[in-house]
Motif scaffolding. Structure first.
Motif, PDB file in Angstrom:
ATOM      1  N   THR A   1       0.820  -1.206   0.000  1.00  0.00           N
ATOM      2  CA  THR A   1       0.000   0.000   0.000  1.00  0.00           C
ATOM      3  C   THR A   1       0.857   1.260   0.000  1.00  0.00           C
ATOM      4  N   HIS A   2       0.570   2.144  -0.955  1.00  0.00           N
ATOM      5  CA  HIS A   2       1.180   3.463  -1.012  1.00  0.00           C
ATOM      6  C   HIS A   2       0.064   4.502  -0.960  1.00  0.00           C
ATOM      7  N   TYR A   3       0.455   5.774  -0.819  1.00  0.00           N
ATOM      8  CA  TYR A   3      -0.539   6.833  -0.665  1.00  0.00           C
ATOM      9  C   TYR A   3      -0.292   7.925  -1.699  1.00  0.00           C
ATOM     10  N   LEU A   4      -1.336   8.227  -2.444  1.00  0.00           N
ATOM     11  CA  LEU A   4      -1.293   9.313  -3.415  1.00  0.00           C
ATOM     12  C   LEU A   4      -2.034  10.504  -2.816  1.00  0.00           C
ATOM     13  N   TRP A   5      -1.264  11.507  -2.362  1.00  0.00           N
ATOM     14  CA  TRP A   5      -1.844  12.721  -1.791  1.00  0.00           C
ATOM     15  C   TRP A   5      -2.243  13.637  -2.939  1.00  0.00           C
ATOM     16  N   ARG A   6      -3.438  14.224  -2.836  1.00  0.00           N
ATOM     17  CA  ARG A   6      -3.913  15.089  -3.905  1.00  0.00           C
ATOM     18  C   ARG A   6      -4.552  16.348  -3.334  1.00  0.00           C
TER      19      ARG A   6
ATOM     20  N   TYR B   1       1.092  13.729  -5.142  1.00  0.00           N
ATOM     21  CA  TYR B   1       2.367  13.353  -4.520  1.00  0.00           C
ATOM     22  C   TYR B   1       2.256  11.962  -3.904  1.00  0.00           C
ATOM     23  N   VAL B   2       3.201  11.080  -4.229  1.00  0.00           N
ATOM     24  CA  VAL B   2       3.164   9.684  -3.796  1.00  0.00           C
ATOM     25  C   VAL B   2       4.148   9.463  -2.643  1.00  0.00           C
ATOM     26  N   THR B   3       3.695   8.772  -1.588  1.00  0.00           N
ATOM     27  CA  THR B   3       4.567   8.427  -0.471  1.00  0.00           C
ATOM     28  C   THR B   3       4.281   7.001  -0.019  1.00  0.00           C
ATOM     29  N   LYS B   4       5.223   6.441   0.731  1.00  0.00           N
ATOM     30  CA  LYS B   4       5.036   5.110   1.296  1.00  0.00           C
ATOM     31  C   LYS B   4       4.285   5.150   2.618  1.00  0.00           C
ATOM     32  N   LYS B   5       4.358   6.296   3.308  1.00  0.00           N
ATOM     33  CA  LYS B   5       3.714   6.421   4.606  1.00  0.00           C
ATOM     34  C   LYS B   5       2.697   7.561   4.585  1.00  0.00           C
ATOM     35  N   ARG B   6       1.888   7.604   5.624  1.00  0.00           N
ATOM     36  CA  ARG B   6       0.848   8.633   5.734  1.00  0.00           C
ATOM     37  C   ARG B   6       1.018   9.377   7.056  1.00  0.00           C
ATOM     38  N   ASP B   7       2.265   9.692   7.390  1.00  0.00           N
ATOM     39  CA  ASP B   7       2.562  10.328   8.665  1.00  0.00           C
ATOM     40  C   ASP B   7       2.779  11.834   8.498  1.00  0.00           C
ATOM     41  N   LYS B   8       3.211  12.478   9.566  1.00  0.00           N
ATOM     42  CA  LYS B   8       3.412  13.924   9.553  1.00  0.00           C
ATOM     43  C   LYS B   8       4.490  14.326   8.554  1.00  0.00           C
ATOM     44  N   SER B   9       5.570  13.555   8.480  1.00  0.00           N
ATOM     45  CA  SER B   9       6.666  13.882   7.563  1.00  0.00           C
ATOM     46  C   SER B   9       6.195  13.881   6.113  1.00  0.00           C
ATOM     47  N   ALA B  10       5.389  12.879   5.747  1.00  0.00           N
ATOM     48  CA  ALA B  10       4.874  12.808   4.379  1.00  0.00           C
ATOM     49  C   ALA B  10       3.922  13.967   4.099  1.00  0.00           C
ATOM     50  N   ALA B  11       3.052  14.271   5.071  1.00  0.00           N
ATOM     51  CA  ALA B  11       2.120  15.389   4.904  1.00  0.00           C
ATOM     52  C   ALA B  11       2.860  16.715   4.777  1.00  0.00           C
ATOM     53  N   LEU B  12       3.942  16.870   5.521  1.00  0.00           N
ATOM     54  CA  LEU B  12       4.715  18.103   5.475  1.00  0.00           C
ATOM     55  C   LEU B  12       5.362  18.285   4.104  1.00  0.00           C
ATOM     56  N   ARG B  13       5.923  17.208   3.550  1.00  0.00           N
ATOM     57  CA  ARG B  13       6.523  17.292   2.217  1.00  0.00           C
ATOM     58  C   ARG B  13       5.469  17.650   1.168  1.00  0.00           C
TER      59      ARG B  13
ATOM     60  N   LEU C   1      -7.511  12.981   9.336  1.00  0.00           N
ATOM     61  CA  LEU C   1      -6.163  12.448   9.509  1.00  0.00           C
ATOM     62  C   LEU C   1      -5.323  13.378  10.385  1.00  0.00           C
ATOM     63  N   LYS C   2      -4.685  12.819  11.426  1.00  0.00           N
ATOM     64  CA  LYS C   2      -3.915  13.622  12.384  1.00  0.00           C
ATOM     65  C   LYS C   2      -2.683  14.270  11.758  1.00  0.00           C
ATOM     66  N   SER C   3      -2.194  13.702  10.656  1.00  0.00           N
ATOM     67  CA  SER C   3      -0.984  14.237  10.029  1.00  0.00           C
ATOM     68  C   SER C   3      -1.198  15.643   9.479  1.00  0.00           C
ATOM     69  N   TYR C   4      -2.427  15.955   9.066  1.00  0.00           N
ATOM     70  CA  TYR C   4      -2.696  17.270   8.484  1.00  0.00           C
ATOM     71  C   TYR C   4      -2.490  18.410   9.481  1.00  0.00           C
ATOM     72  N   PRO C   5      -3.152  18.402  10.645  1.00  0.00           N
ATOM     73  CA  PRO C   5      -2.937  19.515  11.584  1.00  0.00           C
ATOM     74  C   PRO C   5      -1.511  19.587  12.108  1.00  0.00           C
ATOM     75  N   ALA C   6      -0.849  18.426  12.242  1.00  0.00           N
ATOM     76  CA  ALA C   6       0.537  18.434  12.724  1.00  0.00           C
ATOM     77  C   ALA C   6       1.447  19.135  11.729  1.00  0.00           C
ATOM     78  N   ALA C   7       1.275  18.834  10.435  1.00  0.00           N
ATOM     79  CA  ALA C   7       2.095  19.469   9.405  1.00  0.00           C
ATOM     80  C   ALA C   7       1.740  20.946   9.247  1.00  0.00           C
ATOM     81  N   MET C   8       0.447  21.260   9.307  1.00  0.00           N
ATOM     82  CA  MET C   8       0.015  22.653   9.146  1.00  0.00           C
ATOM     83  C   MET C   8       0.479  23.524  10.303  1.00  0.00           C
ATOM     84  N   LYS C   9       0.585  22.939  11.483  1.00  0.00           N
ATOM     85  CA  LYS C   9       1.083  23.694  12.635  1.00  0.00           C
ATOM     86  C   LYS C   9       2.537  24.090  12.427  1.00  0.00           C
TER      87      LYS C   9
END
Length: 240
Positions: free
Chosen positions: A100-105, A117-129, A149-157
């Protein structure tokens, strides 16, 4: 003293036996519609154009990113100075070799796909990139709609844009509905085998979809026909 004129860049179609019109047609048919490589080959044969399916693969890989970059450049030029954007962000689960990979759009309020944007993970680091890439290439948004998803507010902060976030039931339908054309194409392509190929196709498909998306359900028939003709005319001049 007269200034020397700049030399015109060489045509990307040089050294190809086929005409630019045929190459543009092939790329448009394969990327825009849910057709396989062999489907495109058969449809072209009915038009009297003898092209192997491997040539279709080669041409979309070679010219697809070139056309997509031209479309993006024209779009950014038209949208420069427009700041009242409302972005909708979401992720698509995509299988690559069973993993499983994640295509952020990112999609704007008019349904145009801003970034993929394609990533292997769906964590804060991927959301930040993903956020940094989207902001760098598209400027700032007035409001950013996301899911839970918790990664969004963490990256936006970290980026200092947390106050622009919106979240609520059905608020993100715009992003979720925009996944449908990509999903239809993914099924025809029998999925992807590499992250690189997924990233490449997703970016090209997004820009081609933007170019031909005329919001048919929102306008009358005559307006739609005029917009469609204009989009086809612009397509014929890409990379000219």
């Amino acid at each position: 003293m007269s200034r020397k004129s700049r030399a015109k860049p060489p045509s990307p179609f040089r050294r190809f036996n086929s005409s630019p019109e045929v190459i543009r047609l092939v790329v448009m048919m394969y990327v825009r519609f849910p057709l396989s490589l062999r489907n495109v080959e058969d449809l072209l044969f009915e038009r009297g154009i003898d092209v192997c399916h491997e040539t279709v693969r080669f041409w979309w890989n070679r010219f697809g990113p070139l056309f997509a970059a031209d479309i993006r450049h024209q779009r950014v030029s038209r949208m420069k100075g427009f700041r009242h954007w409302r972005w909708h962000l979401d992720e698509v689960f995509v299988k690559i070799n069973g993993e499983t990979h994640y295509l952020w759009r990112a999609v704007d309020h008019e349904g145009e796909i801003l970034e993929s944007y394609v990533t292997k993970k769906r964590d804060k680091s991927a959301a930040l990139r993903f956020f940094k890439k989207t902001l760098r290439r598209n400027g700032k948004a007035e409001k950013i709609v996301t899911d839970g998803l918790k990664s969004y507010p963490a990256a936006m902060k970290d980026l200092g844009v947390e106050e622009r976030r919106e979240m609520g039931r059905w608020l993100n339908n715009r992003a979720e509905n925009s996944h449908l054309p990509f999903r239809r194409k993914e099924r025809v392509m029998l999925r992807f085998r590499q992250m690189k190929s997924l990233q490449k196709f997703a970016s090209v498909h997004a820009n081609v979809h933007n170019h031909f998306n005329q919001d048919r359900h929102l306008v009358d028939r005559q307006t739609y026909k005029a917009a469609r003709s204009a989009a086809l005319a612009e397509w014929q001049n890409l990379a000219a």
